[in-house]
Motif scaffolding. Structure first.
Motif: not given
Length: 885
Positions: A152-155, A189-192, A198-200
Motif C-alpha cells: 500500500i502506497r501512503i502519501p 490508508g483506508s477510512p477504517e 490491521f496492527i503495525e
C-alpha cells in the motif's frame, strides 16, 4: 519461543548470526539528545552515528531498546490501561545499518525473520511504502512475493521519517498483521485504519536523504537503515493474543497484582491492574537509570507515573503500600535481559515504598478536603479554581488527581480560575525577589527558573551529556550572544556538572557546540535548582537555543568524589573515637584536599588521630559499595542517618551509605549513613587511602580536620619518605634509626646547652678567668655585689642572684643583663637579715629609673624590673650603690 524473553533472544541472535553487533540498550535518560525527555526509540543512541558526529567500530547493529513515552510530544500516559497497545514503557527491537546495507538487504532480513524464524503466516502480512518509493515497492514484490494489493502506497508523513526540520530523513516501510475480519478495522490508508484489525508490528526506515533547508533535500552519501519492532506487539501476535496485556510478561504482573489486592482483573477494575503492571515497569526502569521522583522535569513525570499506579492500587482497595511488593516479579521476568534491574532492586523497592507511603497521606488528606469543598456541588457543576489551587499548592494534591476524583460524580474543575491562581502566586514570588545590588542581579535566576524550570542534574550517573543552551547571562542580565574572551554564565536544560553545595566545590570542564567552545571554570546553584556554568568563551559565538556537549573534568571530579566520601568515613570514625557529641560544623571538599570542622572541646591527640585514620582506612580497604537511597527526611534520621550542619533538606533526601561496621553496636551494619546530595565514589576502595595532615582550633569548641586522599595522599607520603631518607643520609644512619639518632642528638644538645649556661654564669659572676668569685664591695657596712652581665638571658637572673648571695651571710646583689636589642633587665636580691633596712622593690626601681624604665616589682627580698636603655647599666649599678650609701 513465544515467551517475551525467547522472542527478544531470537531477534538478537538472528541479527548476530547475520553479522550485526548486538549493542546493549542505552539508558532511558538520553545522553546525546537534549531535546528528548526520555529515550523513545532504538535509534536515539545512534543519532550521532547517523549524522556522522560519532564513529563506532561496527557498521551494523541490533538492539533491544527500553523506551518510555510519558512526557512531551510522545505522551501515552492517559491512554495506558484503557487500550490494548498503549504503554508508558515498552521495548523496541531494531536493526541498524550505518552506510553498510540498504533497502534490499533490510527487507530481506525482515521478511526472513518474520516468516521463517517467527513463523508468522505470510498470507496475513501486508506492507506500506511511501507513495513515491518505487524501489521499495519493487523489492517487496521481488523478495516477499507480495501482490500489489498487499503493498500500500501512503502519501503522508506516516511513511516518511525525519530526525527534525533538518538532518537525515527518508521513506518508511511498515509491516502490518491482519488479525482477521472478525475484528473491525481497515488497512492503512483506508477510512477504517484506526480499527484494530490491521496492527503495525515493524517499521523500516530507509534513511537516504539529508534535509539541508526547508526547501532543499539532497542524497546522503551513505544511505542507512533504522528499524523498530514493538516487542510487546509481536509477542501478542506470536502468543495468539490481540491485546498486549494478555502476553506472558503482563499476565505475570497482573496475576501478582490480583493476588495482592484480592480483586479480579475483569470488569470495571481491569484497567487498574493494567495501569499498575505498566507503570511498575516504567517506574522501576527509570529509577534504575538514575531518575528519582521530584517536582521538576523527569522526576516529576516519574512521580506522576508512580502516583497514577498508586491511585489505582487505592481504587482496588489496597490499604497499605503495595506497588513495591510486585517488584520481585518484574525482576524475575526481566532481570536477566536488563541486569540494572537486579543491581538497583533495593533502591527501586525503597523508592516505591516511600513514595506510596507519602502519597497515601496526601491522597487521604486531599480526598477529605475535596469532599468537604464539593459537598454542595451537583453533577454538571465545577469546583472553583481557587480551591483546586489551594489543594495543589498547600496540600500537595495534584490537579489531575482532583479531576480524576471528581470525574465519577460528573463534577469538573474551573481550569481558568486554577491557572489565574497559579499566575498570582508566581507574581507574588517574583515580587519577593525584587531588590537592589546583588539581590537584583539574583532576580535573573528566578526569572529563568520560572521560564524554563529547574536544571535537570545528570551528574550522579554521568560526566558527559548533551544539553540545550537556554540562556547566556552576563552581569546579571540575559544577553543574546557572547564571543571569544567573554566571561559569561550559561544555563542549560540538563547538565552533568555539579553545582557547588554541601561543602563540595562545583565542577569544571568544557561546553562544546557547533562552531564554539567554552571553558567552564565553576558551577554554581542559583535560585531554586538553576545550575549556572561560569565559563569563558574560548572561540566562536555562543547563543541560546543550540545543542551543546557538556564534559565534566573527569580527573577533578574523581578527586572531589574521593574527598567527599572520605569526609563521611572520617566523620563516623571521629564520632567513634571522640564521642557522639561530635557533629560536623562545616566543610570544604576540594579536588586537592578536604577539611571539615567538628564540635569538640579540646585538641585531638596524635594517638586519637592515628586511630581515626586507621578506622577510616579499614572501611576503604573493604571496597564496599556506596549506596544511595531516596527517603523521607524524618524516616532517614529515624534510621540513624546524620544530617549535616548548615544544610537545608526538603521532604525527600538522598541517603548515602558506605562500608560495614566491624565493631560495637553497629557491627555488621552500615558504617556511615548520611543525608547528602553530593557526588560519591562507587565503592570505598575508589578512595585509595586517607591521610590526616592537620588538626587545629578554629573557634571555641570547634576543631578543624584536614586530610588528603588517593593520589594526593600517596604523593604526601612519598614526600615524607623522601625527607626521612635525606635526613638519614645526613645523619649517616639507616632510615629506621633516624628517630633514635635525632633523640640522641637532642639529649646531647640539651647536655651541652646546660654546660654552656653554667659556664656563662660562672664566667659572668667570676669577674675573670681565675674561676673564683670576685669579693663583694662594702657599702654602708653591707656586702654589695653589682654586675652587668653579657650573653645571659633575663630569665636566668634570679637564679644567679640566689647563687651569688648563697655564700654570704648578708648581702645585697644587683644583676643587670643587656639583650642584643639594647634593652636591659635588672634583678635586686636582699638577704633576709637586711630586708628591714633595704627593700629589694625600692632598690630595683632605682635601677629601672637609671635604665629609662618605670617601676618594678616583687618581694622585699627579690624584685625585678627593666628599661630600654642598656647602655646605662653601669650607671644603674652605681645608682643602687648610692641608694645603699
Amino acid at each position: 519461543m513465544s515467551g517475551v524473553n525467547d522472542i527478544r533472544s531470537t531477534f538478537l541472535d538472528y541479527f548476530k548470526t547475520n553479522g550485526h553487533e548486538v549493542v546493549s540498550s542505552s539508558p532511558l535518560v538520553p545522553r546525546n539528545d537534549p531535546t528528548l525527555m526520555f529515550t523513545n526509540a532504538g535509534m536515539v543512541q545512534f543519532k550521532n552515528v547517523f549524522t556522522g558526529l560519532e564513529q563506532r567500530p561496527y557498521t551494523t547493529a541490533a538492539t533491544a531498546q527500553k523506551c518510555v513515552r510519558a512526557g512531551g510530544k510522545h505522551n501515552d500516559l492517559d491512554n495506558v490501561g484503557y487500550t490494548a497497545r498503549h504503554h508508558t514503557f515498552f521495548e523496541m527491537l531494531g536493526n541498524f545499518s550505518f552506510g553498510d546495507y540498504f533497502k534490499e538487504r533490510a527487507i530481506e532480513l525482515a521478511w526472513n525473520l518474520i516468516t521463517k524464524e517467527f513463523g508468522i503466516d505470510r498470507n496475513r502480512l501486508l506492507v506500506t511504502v511511501y507513495h513515491t518509493d518505487d524501489e521499495a515497492h519493487g523489492l517487496w514484490k521481488k523478495i516477499a512475493g507480495l501482490s500489489d494489493d498487499k503493498i500500500i502506497r501512503i502519501p503522508t508523513s506516516d511513511n516518511f521519517w525525519a530526525m527534525g526540520d533538518t538532518g537525515p530523513c527518508g521513506p518508511c516501510s511498515e509491516i502490518f498483521y491482519d488479525h482477521g475480519d472478525h475484528i473491525w478495522g481497515g488497512p492503512p490508508g483506508s477510512p477504517e485504519e484506526d480499527g484494530d484489525r490491521f496492527i503495525e508490528i515493524w517499521n523500516l526506515v530507509f534513511m537516504q536523504y539529508e534535509q539541508v533547508t526547508k526547501e532543499e533535500r539532497i542524497d546522503l552519501p551513505r544511505p542507512s537503515i533504522d528499524t523498530g519492532m514493538g516487542l510487546e506487539r509481536v509477542a501478542a501476535l506470536l502468543q495468539g493474543k490481540h491485546d498486549n496485556y494478555d502476553i506472558d510478561l503482563f499476565r505475570a504482573l497482573i496475576d501478582a497484582s490480583v493476588d495482592l489486592t484480592g480483586v479480579k482483573a475483569e470488569g470495571e477494575r481491569r484497567a487498574s491492574h493494567r495501569v499498575i503492571a505498566d507503570h511498575l515497569r516504567s517506574s522501576a526502569f527509570l529509577i534504575a537509570d538514575g531518575v528519582l521522583p521530584s517536582n521538576e522535569g523527569r522526576g516529576y513525570v516519574l512521580r506522576r507515573i508512580m502516583r497514577r499506579a498508586m491511585r489505582h492500587a487505592q481504587l482496588l482497595g489496597a490499604k497499605d503500600p503495595v506497588i513495591y511488593k510486585l517488584l520481585p516479579v518484574l525482576v524475575q521476568q526481566m532481570g536477566r535481559a536488563y541486569p540494572e534491574l537486579v543491581r538497583a532492586e533495593s533502591l527501586i523497592s525503597e523508592t516505591l515504598k516511600l513514595e506510596e507511603t507519602r502519597f497515601r497521606k496526601t491522597l487521604e488528606r486531599g480526598l477529605t478536603l475535596l469532599s468537604d469543598a464539593t459537598a454542595t456541588l451537583d453533577k454538571g457543576d465545577s469546583l472553583d479554581g481557587e480551591t483546586a489551587f489551594k489543594l495543589y499548592d498547600t496540600y500537595g494534591f495534584p490537579l489531575d488527581l482532583t479531576q480524576d476524583a471528581l470525574r465519577g460524580r460528573g463534577i469538573g474543575v474551573d481550569l481558568t480560575g486554577f491557572n489565574d491562581a497559579m499566575q498570582r502566586q508566581k507574581a507574588e514570588a517574583r515580587a519577593n525577589w525584587a531588590g537592589s545590588g546583588d539581590k537584583a542581579q539574583e532576580t535573573v535566576w528566578f526569572e529563568l527558573k520560572e521560564k524554563f524550570g529547574a536544571t535537570e542534574f545528570l551528574g550522579y550517573s554521568s560526566e558527559t551529556a548533551e544539553g540545550q543552551v537556554l540562556a547566556v547571562v552576563k552581569d546579571g542580565k540575559v544577553i543574546e550572544q557572547a564571543s571569544a574572551g567573554e566571561e559569561v554564565q550559561i544555563v542549560v536544560n540538563q547538565t552533568p556538572f555539579y553545582g557547588e553545595s554541601g561543602g563540595q566545590m562545583g565542577d569544571t570542564g568544557e561546553i562544546v557546540g557547533e562552531g564554539f567552545s567554552l571553558a567552564v571554570n565553576d558551577t554554581q546553584k542559583k535560585g531554586e535548582g538553576v545550575f549556572v556554568h561560569v565559563a569563558t568563551v574560548q572561540n566562536g559565538v555562543v547563543k541560546a537555543g543550540g545543542a551543546v556537549q557538556l564534559n565534566v573534568d573527569h580527573a577533578r571530579r574523581s578527586r572531589l568524589r574521593s574527598n567527599h566520601s572520605a569526609t563521611h568515613l572520617l566523620h563516623e570514625a571521629l564520632r567513634e573515637v571522640l564521642g557522639t557529641h561530635v557533629a560536623q560544623k562545616g566543610s570544604l571538599v576540594a579536588p586537592e584536599r578536604l577539611r571539615f570542622d567538628i564540635s569538640h572541646p579540646k585538641p585531638i591527640s596524635a594517638e586519637e588521630l592515628k586511630v581515626v585514620e586507621e578506622m577510616a582506612n579499614e572501611i576503604i580497604i573493604q571496597n564496599a559499595p556506596v549506596t544511595t537511597r531516596l527517603m523521607a527526611v524524618d524516616d532517614a534520621i529515624a534510621e540513624g542517618a546524620m544530617a549535616l550542619f548548615g544544610e537545608k533538606y526538603g521532604d525527600e533526601v538522598r541517603v548515602v551509605s558506605m562500608g560495614t561496621a566491624l565493631r560495637g553496636e553497629k557491627a555488621g551494619k552500615s558504617y556511615s549513613t548520611e543525608l547528602c546530595g553530593g557526588t560519591h565514589v562507587s565503592a570505598t576502595g575508589d578512595i585509595g587511602l586517607v591521610r590526616l595532615v592537620g588538626e587545629s582550633a578554629v573557634g571555641a569548641g570547634v576543631r578543624r580536620i584536614e586530610a588528603l586522599t588517593g593520589e594526593a595522599a600517596r604523593a604526601y607520603l612519598a614526600e615524607q619518605d623522601e625527607r626521612v631518607k635525606t635526613l638519614a643520609s645526613t645523619l649517616k644512619v639507616q632510615p629506621t634509626d633516624v628517630v633514635a639518632r635525632v633523640e640522641a642528638l637532642f639529649d646531647e644538645r640539651r647536655k651541652l646547652e646546660k654546660e654552656l649556661a653554667d659556664a656563662k654564669r660562672k664566667l659572668a659572676m667570676g669577674g675573670g678567668t681565675t674561676g673564683g668569685a670576685e669579693a663583694p664591695k662594702q657599702v654602708n657596712g653591707v656586702n654589695f655585689i653589682g654586675r652587668v652581665l653579657a650573653g645571659i638571658d633575663a630569665k636566668d637572673l634570679k637564679g644567679m642572684a640566689d647563687e651569688a648571695k648563697a655564700d654570704l651571710a648578708t648581702a645585697v646583689v644587683v644583676l643587670i643583663a643587656v639583650a642584643d636589642d639594647g634593652k636591659a633587665s635588672a634583678v635586686v636580691s636582699v638577704t633576709p637579715d637586711l630586708v628591714d633596712r633595704f627593700s629589694a622593690v625600692d632598690l630595683v626601681r632605682v635601677a629601672s629609673a637609671a635604665l629609662g624604665g618605670k617601676g618594678g616589682g616583687g618581694r622585699p627580698d627579690m624584685a625585678q624590673a627593666g628599661g630600654p636603655d642598656g647602655a646605662e647599666a653601669e650607671a644603674a649599678i652605681a645608682a643602687v650603690e648610692a641608694a645603699l650609701a
